[in-house]
Design a protein around this motif. Structure first.
Motif, short mmCIF file in Angstrom:
data_model
loop_
_atom_site.label_atom_id
_atom_site.label_comp_id
_atom_site.label_asym_id
_atom_site.label_seq_id
_atom_site.Cartn_x
_atom_site.Cartn_y
_atom_site.Cartn_z
N ALA A 46 0.83 -1.21 0.00
CA ALA A 46 0.00 0.00 0.00
C ALA A 46 0.86 1.26 0.00
N LEU A 47 1.96 1.23 0.75
CA LEU A 47 2.85 2.39 0.79
C LEU A 47 3.46 2.65 -0.58
N TRP A 48 3.94 1.59 -1.22
CA TRP A 48 4.52 1.74 -2.55
C TRP A 48 3.48 2.20 -3.55
N ARG A 49 2.27 1.63 -3.48
CA ARG A 49 1.21 2.01 -4.41
C ARG A 49 0.83 3.47 -4.21
N THR A 50 0.76 3.91 -2.96
CA THR A 50 0.40 5.29 -2.68
C THR A 50 1.43 6.26 -3.24
N ILE A 51 2.70 5.98 -3.01
CA ILE A 51 3.76 6.88 -3.47
C ILE A 51 3.84 6.88 -5.00
N SER A 52 3.74 5.70 -5.61
CA SER A 52 3.86 5.63 -7.07
C SER A 52 2.70 6.34 -7.76
N ILE A 53 1.48 6.16 -7.26
CA ILE A 53 0.33 6.85 -7.85
C ILE A 53 0.44 8.35 -7.64
N ALA A 54 0.85 8.79 -6.44
CA ALA A 54 0.96 10.22 -6.16
C ALA A 54 2.02 10.87 -7.04
N VAL A 55 3.18 10.23 -7.17
CA VAL A 55 4.26 10.80 -7.99
C VAL A 55 3.87 10.82 -9.46
N SER A 56 3.29 9.74 -9.95
CA SER A 56 2.88 9.68 -11.36
C SER A 56 1.80 10.72 -11.66
N SER A 57 0.83 10.84 -10.77
CA SER A 57 -0.23 11.84 -10.97
C SER A 57 0.32 13.26 -10.93
N THR A 58 1.26 13.51 -10.02
CA THR A 58 1.84 14.85 -9.91
C THR A 58 2.63 15.20 -11.16
N LEU A 59 3.42 14.26 -11.67
CA LEU A 59 4.16 14.52 -12.91
C LEU A 59 3.21 14.79 -14.07
N GLY A 60 2.15 14.00 -14.15
CA GLY A 60 1.17 14.25 -15.20
C GLY A 60 0.50 15.60 -15.08
N CYS A 61 0.16 15.99 -13.85
CA CYS A 61 -0.45 17.30 -13.62
C CYS A 61 0.52 18.43 -13.98
N LEU A 62 1.80 18.27 -13.65
CA LEU A 62 2.79 19.30 -13.98
C LEU A 62 2.93 19.47 -15.48
N VAL A 63 3.00 18.37 -16.21
CA VAL A 63 3.16 18.46 -17.67
C VAL A 63 1.91 19.06 -18.30
N LEU A 64 0.75 18.48 -17.98
CA LEU A 64 -0.50 18.96 -18.58
C LEU A 64 -0.83 20.38 -18.11
N GLY A 65 -0.63 20.66 -16.82
CA GLY A 65 -0.94 21.98 -16.30
C GLY A 65 -0.06 23.06 -16.89
N THR A 66 1.24 22.77 -17.06
CA THR A 66 2.15 23.75 -17.67
C THR A 66 1.75 24.03 -19.10
N PHE A 67 1.42 22.99 -19.84
CA PHE A 67 1.00 23.16 -21.24
C PHE A 67 -0.26 24.02 -21.32
N LEU A 68 -1.27 23.70 -20.49
CA LEU A 68 -2.52 24.46 -20.53
C LEU A 68 -2.30 25.91 -20.12
N ALA A 69 -1.48 26.13 -19.10
CA ALA A 69 -1.24 27.49 -18.63
C ALA A 69 -0.52 28.31 -19.70
N ILE A 70 0.45 27.73 -20.38
CA ILE A 70 1.17 28.44 -21.44
C ILE A 70 0.23 28.79 -22.59
N VAL A 71 -0.62 27.84 -22.96
CA VAL A 71 -1.56 28.09 -24.06
C VAL A 71 -2.55 29.19 -23.67
N LEU A 72 -3.10 29.11 -22.47
CA LEU A 72 -4.08 30.10 -22.04
C LEU A 72 -3.46 31.48 -21.86
N ALA A 73 -2.19 31.55 -21.49
CA ALA A 73 -1.56 32.84 -21.20
C ALA A 73 -0.94 33.49 -22.43
N PHE A 74 -0.39 32.70 -23.35
CA PHE A 74 0.40 33.27 -24.44
C PHE A 74 -0.10 32.92 -25.83
N VAL A 75 -1.11 32.07 -25.94
CA VAL A 75 -1.65 31.71 -27.26
C VAL A 75 -3.13 32.05 -27.25
#
Length: 297
Positions: free
Chosen positions: A75-104
């Protein structure tokens, strides 16, 4: 002459310049302190005390037993792996969306921004239900694919897997990255971007060397918040019906509510709290270092 013969008067006592001590600041401080003690400190203390209970009284046997179980490590490994993977996905997708909304600029960008803000007000299980209606085995996407291919088997069957949980968390928590980045981009002087572009800088170079260095504190704040939230997320895991995806919050629920093993659930809850506090302290140190380096430069 008479005045000279008179005895000199005793010197007057020096007046104290210290103001009288006021109890009003202490009285104003007591309510929030008592509230914090009642809401945060007392429950954590009770959980910690509950985790030391055994059949013979109090001791560390419960901790030793729970921490040595394979289910806890999984459970500890599953929690950390899901949290890290979700955070990386949010960072990539969120940065892309923010750049598009702000500068395009594009038609409807304001509406998209308001929709992203709306997601912040929704409970997490609504996103999971939407995923079920769309990507479930009997969802709209599988029904459409079945009509096109003529197959009776669902083409998509990832919703009850760790991948489904990660995608649902990315969908729900990405706005927590987009909003701080948009605020940081709004404070960036447009003249600075124009000067960089006039000097021959390509859009990618301007983004990499001018825009993103100013946005690192906002990106770190959003990513740290998402990591904390995904680390403690329970609703998405529960509503996806992912029986094989057992995270620490799900295991705490099982031990405390289903099997009524309160000492074991208290041990797991204490580990969860320590993990969250460690992550929060690490975020504060990183954020202080980032803001300090920016001030020095």
């Amino acid at each position: 002459m008479t005045a000279l013969l008179e005895s000199p008067s005793a010197p007057s006592a020096p007046r104290s310049n210290e103001p009288a001590r006021s109890w009003k600041p202490i009285l104003w401080t007591l309510p929030p302190v008592l509230m914090v003690l009642f809401i945060a400190v007392y429950p954590i203390t009770r959980v910690l005390l509950e985790s030391t209970k055994t059949a013979q009284g109090r001791g560390t046997e419960t901790w030793t037993s729970v921490l040595s179980e394979q289910s806890f490590r999984n459970a500890l490994w599953r929690t950390i792996s899901i949290a890290v993977s979700s955070t990386l996905g949010c960072l990539v997708l969120g940065t892309f969306l923010a750049i598009v909304l702000a500068f395009v600029p594009f038609p409807g960008s304001g509406l998209v921004g308001r929709l992203i803000d709306t997601v912040l007000t929704l409970p997490s299980f609504l996103v999971t239900l939407a995923f079920t209606f769309l990507y479930g085995t009997a969802g709209a996407v599988n029904a459409l694919i079945g009509e096109i291919t003529g197959s009776g088997e669902p083409a998509l069957n990832f919703l009850t897997t760790p991948t489904g949980v990660i995608l649902a968390e990315i969908t729900f928590f990405t706005p927590f990255v987009v909003r701080p980045l948009l605020a940081a981009f709004a404070q960036l002087p447009r003249e600075q971007l124009d000067v960089a572009a006039s000097l021959g800088g390509s859009p990618w170079r301007v983004l990499r060397q001018v825009v993103m260095p100013e946005a690192w504190p906002a990106l770190a704040a959003g990513g740290s918040l998402v990591l904390l939230l995904t680390l403690n997320e329970f609703g998405i895991v529960l509503f996806t019906g992912a029986k094989g995806v057992i995270t620490l919050p799900a295991l705490i629920y099982t031990r405390g509510i289903v099997t009524f093993d309160l000492p074991g659930a208290a041990v797991l809850a204490t580990v969860q709290v320590l993990l969250s506090l460690t992550l929060y302290l690490g975020y504060r140190l990183i954020f202080a270092r980032l803001t300090g380096s920016r001030k020095e430069s």
